[in-house]
Scaffold this motif. Structure first.
Motif, PDB file in Angstrom:
ATOM      1  N   PHE A 166       0.836  -1.206   0.000  1.00 36.86           N
ATOM      2  CA  PHE A 166       0.000   0.000   0.000  1.00 36.86           C
ATOM      3  C   PHE A 166       0.867   1.251   0.000  1.00 36.86           C
ATOM      4  N   LEU A 167       1.933   1.213   0.786  1.00 38.34           N
ATOM      5  CA  LEU A 167       2.809   2.393   0.895  1.00 38.34           C
ATOM      6  C   LEU A 167       3.642   2.613  -0.368  1.00 38.34           C
ATOM      7  N   LEU A 170       6.944   6.443  -2.610  1.00 40.66           N
ATOM      8  CA  LEU A 170       5.836   6.319  -1.654  1.00 40.66           C
ATOM      9  C   LEU A 170       4.519   6.721  -2.302  1.00 40.66           C
ATOM     10  N   ARG A 171       3.474   5.961  -2.006  1.00 45.07           N
ATOM     11  CA  ARG A 171       2.154   6.338  -2.491  1.00 45.07           C
ATOM     12  C   ARG A 171       1.754   7.642  -1.809  1.00 45.07           C
ATOM     13  N   LYS A 172       1.126   8.508  -2.577  1.00 43.07           N
ATOM     14  CA  LYS A 172       0.789   9.817  -2.036  1.00 43.07           C
ATOM     15  C   LYS A 172      -0.694   9.916  -1.673  1.00 43.07           C
ATOM     16  N   HIS A 173      -1.538   9.333  -2.517  1.00 41.23           N
ATOM     17  CA  HIS A 173      -2.975   9.554  -2.338  1.00 41.23           C
ATOM     18  C   HIS A 173      -3.657   8.372  -1.648  1.00 41.23           C
ATOM     19  N   ALA A 221      -7.541  -0.168  -0.162  1.00 39.65           N
ATOM     20  CA  ALA A 221      -6.424  -1.024   0.212  1.00 39.65           C
ATOM     21  C   ALA A 221      -6.800  -2.473   0.016  1.00 39.65           C
ATOM     22  N   ALA A 222      -6.130  -3.092  -0.934  1.00 43.12           N
ATOM     23  CA  ALA A 222      -6.436  -4.487  -1.219  1.00 43.12           C
ATOM     24  C   ALA A 222      -6.205  -5.349   0.022  1.00 43.12           C
ATOM     25  N   GLY A 223      -5.229  -4.954   0.829  1.00 42.01           N
ATOM     26  CA  GLY A 223      -4.903  -5.774   1.996  1.00 42.01           C
ATOM     27  C   GLY A 223      -5.785  -5.507   3.196  1.00 42.01           C
TER      28      GLY A 223
END
Ligand code: GLU
Length: 294
Positions: free
Chosen positions: A250-251, A280-283, A287-289
Motif C-alpha cells: 500500500f505504501l 511512496l504512495r501519495k494519495h 487497500a487491497a490488503g
C-alpha cells in the motif's frame, strides 16, 4: 540533529490495518534515516479506551518487528507537562474559559471565534480554548507538498482542555513531540488538517516545529477511511506476513520486499534498505490488503 520519529496510537482497540500503515511508514522512514523510532500511547481519552488495547497494540507491533527504541511514553502519565504548557499559555492571556454549548456553536457555523456568546457559569466547568490566529499557517509536507490554513477562518478558537478536565490531543501532541525531540512526524493524512493548529501551538509555546510527512489513508471499498469506527478488522499478530506485505504494498514499498525471506524483520530490513521517498504512495486509496483476515 539526528532523526527521531514516532508512532502514537490511541488505545481505542487492537491495531488495525490503517494504523499498521502509519506504524510501518514511520518505522521504515526512521530507520532509512538511521534514526530512532519511539512509541507513545495516546491514552488521554478514558471513555474511548478499551481495556487491554495498549498491551495488545504493543504486542502486535513487536510481532510485526517494531519495538520502541526508548521506554514507551503514556500520555496518561504526562499531565504535569500539559499543565505547565497550559499555564504558560494562560500567563500570556492566549486561552480563555468557554461555556458555549453545541447549539451556541451551531449558531456560529460550528466555529468559535472571539468572545463567547455564553455567559460564565460558576456552576459548571468550562472548556478552555486558545485564540485562533488571524493569519495563514504554512508548512511543507514531505509527501503532500505545501499546505496552508487560516486558523481563524477555518478552525476558530480551538479547545485545549475539555469540560471533563482532560487536556486535548492538540496540546498533548505538541508538548510530547517536543519533549521527545521528535524531528519528523510521519502519520496518516487524517491529521493533515490538525497540523497547522499544532504548528501554531508550537509557536505560542516557543517550541521547535518538526518536519511532517502525512501518509495516504487506506480506504475501504466504499471509499471510507478504514478506522476502528468503520470496524476495520484488526491485524493478526499470529500471522503478521500477509498484513505486513499488504501495508508495504500500500505504501508503495512492495517491490522492495519481493522475494525476500518471509519474516517480518527481513521484510522491514529490505524496505528500509530500498526506501525511496519518491516511490511512496501519495494519495489515499482502496487497500487491497485491508481485508487481511484477523
Ligand atoms: N493518536 C492519534 C491516532 O491514533 C495519532 C496522533 C498523531 O500521530 O499525532 O490517530
Amino acid at each position: 540533529m539526528s532523526y527521531r520519529g514516532r508512532f502514537a496510537p490511541s488505545p481505542t482497540g487492537p491495531l488495525h490495518f490503517g494504523s499498521l500503515i502509519a506504524a510501518v511508514g514511520s518505522f521504515v522512514r526512521a530507520r532509512a534515516r538511521a534514526g530512532a523510532w519511539l512509541v507513545r500511547i495516546e491514552d488521554l481519552d478514558p471513555p474511548r479506551e478499551v481495556p487491554g488495547a495498549t498491551q495488545d497494540i504493543l504486542a502486535t507491533l513487536a510481532a510485526f518487528g517494531m519495538v520502541s527504541d526508548e521506554p514507551v511514553v503514556y500520555q496518561s502519565q504526562r499531565e504535569a507537562a500539559y499543565r505547565q504548557a497550559f499555564a504558560q499559555l494562560r500567563a500570556q492571556d492566549l486561552i480563555f474559559p468557554c461555556w458555549c454549548s453545541r447549539s451556541d456553536l451551531e449558531a456560529r457555523n460550528g466555529l468559535h471565534l472571539g468572545a463567547c456568546v455564553s455567559a460564565p457559569d460558576s456552576t459548571r466547568a468550562p472548556a478552555w480554548r486558545v485564540r485562533a490566529a488571524d493569519r495563514e499557517i504554512h508548512f511543507i509536507d514531505f509527501l503532500q507538498g505545501p499546505q496552508s490554513q487560516q486558523l481563524a477562518r477555518d478552525v476558530g478558537d480551538f479547545i485545549l482542555r475539555r469540560v471533563e478536565g482532560w487536556f486535548a490531543y492538540q496540546l498533548a501532541v505538541v508538548v510530547d513531540d517536543a519533549d521527545a525531540d521528535i524531528s519528523e512526524i510521519v502519520r496518516g493524512c487524517d491529521l493533515l488538517d490538525s497540523t497547522p493548529r499544532q504548528i501554531y501551538l508550537q509557536q505560542l509555546l516557543d517550541l521547535p516545529t518538526p518536519q511532517y510527512l502525512h501518509l495516504p489513508l487506506a480506504l475501504d471499498s466504499d471509499g471510507q477511511k478504514l478506522s476502528k469506527a468503520f470496524s476495520a478488522r484488526p491485524v493478526d499478530r499470529h500471522d503478521p506476513l500477509p498484513a505486513l506485505r499488504a501495508a508495504l504494498d500500500f505504501l508503495g514499498l512492495g517491490d522492495a520486499v519481493r522475494g525476500v525471506e518471509p519474516n517480518p524483520q527481513a521484510l522491514l530490513a529490505s524496505a528500509i534498505a530500498h526506501f525511496d521517498l519518491s516511490q511512496l504512495r501519495k494519495h489515499s486509496a482502496f487497500a487491497a490488503g485491508a481485508d487481511c483476515k484477523a
